[in-house]
Design a protein around this motif. Structure first.
Motif, PDB file in Angstrom:
ATOM      1  N   LEU A  13       4.528  13.922 -14.045  1.00  0.00           N
ATOM      2  CA  LEU A  13       3.636  14.421 -15.099  1.00  0.00           C
ATOM      3  C   LEU A  13       3.390  15.916 -14.966  1.00  0.00           C
ATOM      4  CD1 LEU A  13       1.041  11.532 -15.343  1.00  0.00           C
ATOM      5  CD2 LEU A  13       2.775  12.163 -17.021  1.00  0.00           C
ATOM      6  N   ILE A  14       3.220  16.406 -13.750  1.00  0.00           N
ATOM      7  CA  ILE A  14       3.020  17.840 -13.540  1.00  0.00           C
ATOM      8  C   ILE A  14       4.261  18.616 -13.966  1.00  0.00           C
ATOM      9  CG2 ILE A  14       2.756  19.601 -11.742  1.00  0.00           C
ATOM     10  CD1 ILE A  14       0.911  17.545 -10.282  1.00  0.00           C
ATOM     11  N   LEU A  15       5.440  18.129 -13.584  1.00  0.00           N
ATOM     12  CA  LEU A  15       6.670  18.809 -13.963  1.00  0.00           C
ATOM     13  C   LEU A  15       6.885  18.764 -15.475  1.00  0.00           C
ATOM     14  CD1 LEU A  15       9.028  17.652 -11.086  1.00  0.00           C
ATOM     15  CD2 LEU A  15       8.025  19.914 -11.415  1.00  0.00           C
ATOM     16  N   MET A  16       6.513  17.665 -16.113  1.00  0.00           N
ATOM     17  CA  MET A  16       6.626  17.589 -17.571  1.00  0.00           C
ATOM     18  C   MET A  16       5.673  18.593 -18.229  1.00  0.00           C
ATOM     19  SD  MET A  16       6.957  13.499 -18.220  1.00  0.00           S
ATOM     20  CE  MET A  16       6.738  13.626 -19.980  1.00  0.00           C
ATOM     21  N   ALA A  17       4.469  18.732 -17.683  1.00  0.00           N
ATOM     22  CA  ALA A  17       3.508  19.680 -18.234  1.00  0.00           C
ATOM     23  C   ALA A  17       4.002  21.113 -18.099  1.00  0.00           C
ATOM     24  CB  ALA A  17       2.152  19.516 -17.564  1.00  0.00           C
ATOM     25  N   ILE A  18       4.685  21.407 -17.010  1.00  0.00           N
ATOM     26  CA  ILE A  18       5.181  22.765 -16.788  1.00  0.00           C
ATOM     27  C   ILE A  18       6.377  23.063 -17.672  1.00  0.00           C
ATOM     28  CG2 ILE A  18       6.298  24.279 -15.091  1.00  0.00           C
ATOM     29  CD1 ILE A  18       4.541  22.883 -12.946  1.00  0.00           C
ATOM     30  N   PHE A  19       7.357  22.188 -17.692  1.00  0.00           N
ATOM     31  CA  PHE A  19       8.632  22.496 -18.332  1.00  0.00           C
ATOM     32  C   PHE A  19       8.736  22.085 -19.802  1.00  0.00           C
ATOM     33  CE2 PHE A  19       9.859  22.353 -13.804  1.00  0.00           C
ATOM     34  CZ  PHE A  19      10.339  23.642 -13.686  1.00  0.00           C
TER      35      PHE A  19
ATOM     36  N   ILE B 229       0.833  -1.200   0.000  1.00  0.00           N
ATOM     37  CA  ILE B 229       0.000   0.000   0.000  1.00  0.00           C
ATOM     38  C   ILE B 229       0.870   1.254   0.000  1.00  0.00           C
ATOM     39  CG2 ILE B 229      -1.672   1.330   1.359  1.00  0.00           C
ATOM     40  CD1 ILE B 229      -2.859  -1.042  -0.158  1.00  0.00           C
ATOM     41  N   MET B 230       1.955   1.243   0.794  1.00  0.00           N
ATOM     42  CA  MET B 230       2.862   2.392   0.827  1.00  0.00           C
ATOM     43  C   MET B 230       3.530   2.591  -0.534  1.00  0.00           C
ATOM     44  SD  MET B 230       5.934   3.269   3.498  1.00  0.00           S
ATOM     45  CE  MET B 230       6.787   1.759   3.131  1.00  0.00           C
ATOM     46  N   LEU B 231       3.946   1.498  -1.172  1.00  0.00           N
ATOM     47  CA  LEU B 231       4.572   1.585  -2.487  1.00  0.00           C
ATOM     48  C   LEU B 231       3.608   2.164  -3.518  1.00  0.00           C
ATOM     49  CD1 LEU B 231       7.010   0.862  -4.339  1.00  0.00           C
ATOM     50  CD2 LEU B 231       5.866  -1.332  -4.716  1.00  0.00           C
ATOM     51  N   VAL B 232       2.370   1.722  -3.502  1.00  0.00           N
ATOM     52  CA  VAL B 232       1.371   2.233  -4.449  1.00  0.00           C
ATOM     53  C   VAL B 232       1.101   3.707  -4.194  1.00  0.00           C
ATOM     54  CG1 VAL B 232      -1.066   2.091  -5.113  1.00  0.00           C
ATOM     55  CG2 VAL B 232       0.295   0.007  -4.880  1.00  0.00           C
ATOM     56  N   LYS B 233       0.987   4.086  -2.923  1.00  0.00           N
ATOM     57  CA  LYS B 233       0.695   5.473  -2.574  1.00  0.00           C
ATOM     58  C   LYS B 233       1.822   6.407  -3.028  1.00  0.00           C
ATOM     59  CE  LYS B 233       0.722   6.282   1.779  1.00  0.00           C
ATOM     60  NZ  LYS B 233       0.388   6.412   3.202  1.00  0.00           N
ATOM     61  N   TYR B 234       3.056   6.079  -2.667  1.00  0.00           N
ATOM     62  CA  TYR B 234       4.168   6.948  -3.038  1.00  0.00           C
ATOM     63  C   TYR B 234       4.507   6.833  -4.522  1.00  0.00           C
ATOM     64  CZ  TYR B 234       4.827   7.939   1.875  1.00  0.00           C
ATOM     65  OH  TYR B 234       4.639   8.357   3.162  1.00  0.00           O
ATOM     66  N   GLY B 235       4.301   5.690  -5.116  1.00  0.00           N
ATOM     67  CA  GLY B 235       4.527   5.532  -6.548  1.00  0.00           C
ATOM     68  C   GLY B 235       3.560   6.365  -7.360  1.00  0.00           C
ATOM     69  N   THR B 236       2.305   6.386  -6.954  1.00  0.00           N
ATOM     70  CA  THR B 236       1.304   7.198  -7.632  1.00  0.00           C
ATOM     71  C   THR B 236       1.628   8.678  -7.498  1.00  0.00           C
ATOM     72  OG1 THR B 236      -0.377   5.515  -7.237  1.00  0.00           O
ATOM     73  CG2 THR B 236      -1.161   7.730  -7.773  1.00  0.00           C
ATOM     74  N   GLY B 237       2.035   9.095  -6.305  1.00  0.00           N
ATOM     75  CA  GLY B 237       2.411  10.492  -6.090  1.00  0.00           C
ATOM     76  C   GLY B 237       3.618  10.893  -6.923  1.00  0.00           C
ATOM     77  N   THR B 238       4.588   9.991  -7.028  1.00  0.00           N
ATOM     78  CA  THR B 238       5.785  10.277  -7.825  1.00  0.00           C
ATOM     79  C   THR B 238       5.449  10.419  -9.299  1.00  0.00           C
ATOM     80  OG1 THR B 238       7.158   9.084  -6.229  1.00  0.00           O
ATOM     81  CG2 THR B 238       8.084   9.433  -8.420  1.00  0.00           C
ATOM     82  N   VAL B 239       4.635   9.534  -9.823  1.00  0.00           N
ATOM     83  CA  VAL B 239       4.241   9.615 -11.234  1.00  0.00           C
ATOM     84  C   VAL B 239       3.445  10.888 -11.490  1.00  0.00           C
ATOM     85  CG1 VAL B 239       2.801   8.541 -13.013  1.00  0.00           C
ATOM     86  CG2 VAL B 239       4.353   7.138 -11.643  1.00  0.00           C
ATOM     87  N   ALA B 240       2.547  11.249 -10.567  1.00  0.00           N
ATOM     88  CA  ALA B 240       1.772  12.485 -10.727  1.00  0.00           C
ATOM     89  C   ALA B 240       2.699  13.701 -10.717  1.00  0.00           C
ATOM     90  CB  ALA B 240       0.726  12.595  -9.626  1.00  0.00           C
ATOM     91  N   LEU B 241       3.681  13.714  -9.832  1.00  0.00           N
ATOM     92  CA  LEU B 241       4.636  14.821  -9.775  1.00  0.00           C
ATOM     93  C   LEU B 241       5.447  14.923 -11.070  1.00  0.00           C
ATOM     94  CD1 LEU B 241       5.991  17.077  -8.147  1.00  0.00           C
ATOM     95  CD2 LEU B 241       7.597  15.334  -7.317  1.00  0.00           C
TER      96      LEU B 241
END
Length: 50
Positions: free
Chosen positions: A42-48, A28-40
């Motif tokens: 994607l957000i950084l790719m959208a910005i830069f 559960i911890m791996l899924v939670k932090y993995g999802t957050g990392t992928v979202a981050l």
């Protein structure tokens, strides 16, 4: 026909519930932090990259 009166896991030897619960919590911890990392990422790719 087979007798299905008992549930198999209640009589099975070697069930290590603390290890099972620790593995589940780790998953559960791996899924939670993995999802957050992928979202981050994607957000950084959208910005830069735009």
């Amino acid at each position: 026909m087979a007798d299905h009166s008992e549930v198999a896991f209640t009589t099975a030897d070697g069930m290590d519930y603390p290890a099972h619960e620790a593995t589940y919590e780790g998953f559960i911890m791996l899924v939670k932090y993995g999802t957050g990392t992928v979202a981050l990422i994607l957000i950084l790719m959208a910005i830069f990259l735009l």
